[in-house]
Every structure is written in C-alpha cells, then in structure tokens.
Design an enzyme around this catalytic site. Sequence first.
Site, short mmCIF file in Angstrom:
data_model
loop_
_atom_site.label_atom_id
_atom_site.label_comp_id
_atom_site.label_asym_id
_atom_site.label_seq_id
_atom_site.Cartn_x
_atom_site.Cartn_y
_atom_site.Cartn_z
N ARG A 323 0.81 -1.21 0.00
CA ARG A 323 0.00 0.00 0.00
C ARG A 323 0.85 1.27 0.00
NH1 ARG A 323 -4.91 -0.34 2.78
NH2 ARG A 323 -4.01 -2.25 3.61
N ARG A 360 -13.13 -1.94 -1.05
CA ARG A 360 -12.60 -1.68 0.29
C ARG A 360 -13.61 -0.97 1.21
NH1 ARG A 360 -8.93 1.30 1.35
NH2 ARG A 360 -8.18 0.21 3.18
N CYS A 391 -26.24 -3.68 -8.12
CA CYS A 391 -27.52 -3.97 -7.51
C CYS A 391 -27.31 -4.43 -6.08
CB CYS A 391 -28.26 -5.03 -8.31
SG CYS A 391 -28.68 -4.40 -9.91
N GLU A 392 -26.96 -3.48 -5.23
CA GLU A 392 -26.53 -3.79 -3.87
C GLU A 392 -26.51 -2.47 -3.12
OE1 GLU A 392 -25.04 -6.94 -2.80
OE2 GLU A 392 -24.94 -5.97 -0.85
C1 LIG Z 1 -0.35 -7.85 2.71
C2 LIG Z 1 1.04 -8.12 3.09
C3 LIG Z 1 2.00 -7.14 2.93
C4 LIG Z 1 1.69 -5.76 2.41
O1 LIG Z 1 0.82 -5.06 3.21
P1 LIG Z 1 0.55 -3.49 2.94
O2 LIG Z 1 -0.46 -3.14 3.95
O3 LIG Z 1 0.07 -3.37 1.54
O4 LIG Z 1 1.88 -2.83 3.12
C5 LIG Z 1 3.31 -7.44 3.24
N1 LIG Z 1 3.65 -8.67 3.71
C6 LIG Z 1 2.74 -9.64 3.88
C7 LIG Z 1 3.17 -10.96 4.37
C8 LIG Z 1 1.41 -9.40 3.58
O5 LIG Z 1 0.50 -10.37 3.76
#
Ligand SMILES: *Cc1c(COP(=O)(O)O)cnc(C)c1O
Length: 463
Positions: A323, A360, A391-392
């Site tokens: 992210r 999300r 449709c939700e």
């Molecule tokens: C989802 C995940 C990430 C990344 O998470 P972010 O919130 O996108 O930074 C990193 N490592 C593992 C093992 C994950 O499952």
Amino acid sequence: MSRSAHPAGPRHADVLPEGHYSAPPTDLNVLDHKVWAQTVGRGEDGVVTVGGVPVTRLAEEFGTPAYIMDEADFRARARAWRTAFGADADVFYAGKAFLSRAVVRWLEEEGLNLDVCSGGELATALSAGMAPERIAFHGNNKSVAEITRAVEAGVGRIVLDSFQEIVRVAHIAQSLGKRQKVQIRITVGVEAHTHEFIATAHEDQKFGIPLAGGQAAEAVRRALHLDGLELIGIHSHIGSQIFDMSGFEVAAHRVVGLLKDIRDEHGVELPEIDLGGGLGIAYTSDDDPREPHEIAKALGEIVGRECEAARLRTPRISVEPGRAVVGPTAFTLYEVGTVKPLEGLRTYVSVDGGMSDNIRTALYDAEYSVALVSRASDAEPMLVRVVGKHCESGDIVVKDAFLPADLAPGDLIAVPATGAYCRSMASNYNHVLRPPVVAVKDGEARVIVRRETEEDLLRLDVG
Ligand SMILES: *Cc1c(COP(=O)(O)O)cnc(C)c1O
C-alpha cells in the site's frame, strides 16, 4: 464498525460515531497532496491534470471508470523506500496490492524486490522478466504445483507458513535436487492497526506459526534438519494501515528473542529477519503517514537495540510495503451518472463503477475522499455519498464527503489513493467490466492493463 473489518479499514474498533465526517473544506477546488499523487494539480481552466495530462482527455481517450496511475509518483515512492533502507536491507514490494508487468519493470529499475502469493502473481513477475532470486513466495496454502514452479524458477525465498509446508517444500526441493532458501513466518501475538496495537493479540488467525507454546521454535528445529531447506530467517507481518511504530517494536523484540533462542539451542545465528509490510497511507486529509526514511530509521534502531541486548549480530532486515508504495500513486476516475438529493439526509452521487472496482469501502469500512476534477466550482459544499451502479445497497465508494452543490451528470469526479487493493481486488459483479489501469508520465498516457470487454467475459462462459 466491526472487528472483522480490521485488515485495512480506517480504525480498529468502534472509535468513531456512525455518520462521522469532518467539516467541509474551505475550498473544494484545493487538492491535498497527502492523498493525491505528486504530479496531480488543477490547471488554470479548472481541469485537473496528472503527469501533465488533463483528466478530461484521459476520460475521452480511455473511458471511465479508469484507474489513473502517476508513474513518476510510483517510481519516486519506490526509490524513497529503496534509498531509506540502503544497502543493508531489502525492500520487497507486496505484489498483492497491485501487480502488472509494467509495475514489475518499474520495480526492477528502482531496485525493489517482489513478494508474490500465488501462481498467478508469480507468472506475472516471471513473464515480465523479474530476476527470480528477487522474488519471495508467500501464502498459507501454496499448492504443490505453485511450490514446484517457484523452486524450479529459483525464487529467492519461500516463506513457510505451516508445519505441513515445511515438509512439503523440503520434499519438492529435494526431489528437484535443490536446496531452497526459506523463512518461517511466525505470529508474534502483536496485532497492529492504524494508531493502536495489541501486544497480546490472540494468535487466532490463519497465517504463520505461533511463537506461543514453543511452536515456532519447533518449526525452526524441523526446518534446520531438512536437507531441501536453507533456513535464512524469520518473518513477521503484524497488520495493515499502521501509523504507529510501537507494534513493530514489540514484534521485533519477540522475533529477536526467537533468534536468540535459536542461537542458544542450535549454535546458529539466522542472517535475516523480515518485518513485513502494513505501513499506512493517507486516504483522507486526517491521516498522517510516516515517511520511508523515518520508518527505516525506527526499524533499524529497534532491531539494532534488541540484537545488542541479546548479543546477536544484527541480521539483514527486509520489509514488504505494498500500500505505501502504490496506494497514493493512483486515483479512480469516474463519470457522474445521477445526482439524487435526499431531503434532510444527503445527496447520493452515482458513478459508472462501484464496489466492483473498489470493494474496500464495503469490505473494510474504508474511508476515502473525492473531488470534482473536470472543472472548478465555486458552489457551496454539499454532503454526498458516492455510490456505484451495482444492484446492492452496500455498493458505496465514498461514504461521507463533500462535493460542490452544482455537481451534475457528466461531471468527472475522482477518488484518490486507490492504487492499492482496488484493481487487485476488482470483481465482475453484475458482469460489470473491470476498468483499465492507465499510466501517465511526462505528458503521455498509456494503458498498462486494458479494460475488460464483453468478449473477455463471454470467453470464460463456455455455454
Ligand atoms: C499484505 C502483506 C504485505 C503488504 O501489506 P501493505 O499493507 O500493503 O503494506 C506485506 N507482507 C505480507 C506478508 C502481507 O501479507
């Protein structure tokens, strides 16, 4: 908000009252660069541009809805992570946030490694020419076929998630005449989320092997004795959308404690630890994320201090931001279809996408912001809820936000910070076609993932 909304929602529990929203901004035309990619700005004609390209031109050329990605912003964020962590650490981009072949090439060029967690993600990485040794393979239930492919390809590490998998990967590697580098994912009993963390979280989740009850130590014991495996380290991932470093502090303390136990029992100092991802981004102006250099400094100090106390050589650290690299780089461009004022409540603004391109909000109660981007407006702010075309009734993109009161069908609006977990979680609900991802840089726009077509849909439906 329910606790089940934890994985990426804005708050840990029922912190905010129902219907919470901030006061309207003084000027709805202003774009806050906390939530918008770096090259986004509003031109003198009022039209928002990204990478020098007006959104009106993007809509004309590529249609709506569309994910618009600021390539320069992506590269700058990737580079910031790489630079912050330096030569003694590795940054693995978490591909599940958003993965395409163009992104894989950007990562390679900017010096990042890649996490994948399925055969499909692995295939995407390999087909874009990612060096296999820079790929880490995750997941709590990798299939035999996936493991075989990963070992054959020569991935840099497989992160083992269960006792069965330890044996499974060892067996596959051995039968291929290989010794596979692996880490063991442990759950340290820390659950971090946004501004809070719980140090005594229940290890009641599907990922990893609990530190509690000596289970992680037993997993290490087994892995060290299997010929097909080279155990290079311990992995811990404590949550998502985290702003506070204290959860990492407790996690690092516990991981280093395990390294110490391993040294004492086996005389082996494992060379690496992976502290996972989960670093937060700003979805609205209320969020204040940490910069990569602050995170690198904090993690380096925490691990250094813990290792010194335990008299261990400081292991090589890796982190796995998803992210925090891609989230802020993209916005979703929508066209307004209907504007429906509900007297004394709010105005519902319907766009040409919805929960199929951004799940999300429905899934995690996530918060987003929104802006009118095809023109400027001096009209009064009106409280809106941006909804999709599905449709939700839970098909909400932005729960509470302000848009100018003169908003009308045909206007373009955009929701920022949709680079992560939107296209990658997109669905075909209602047989709606998934939007394209358009990368913009230096005045040029190009499709990196094309829009789905009805032919694509019908090709899967064999009649
Ligand atoms: C989802 C995940 C990430 C990344 O998470 P972010 O919130 O996108 O930074 C990193 N490592 C593992 C093992 C994950 O499952």
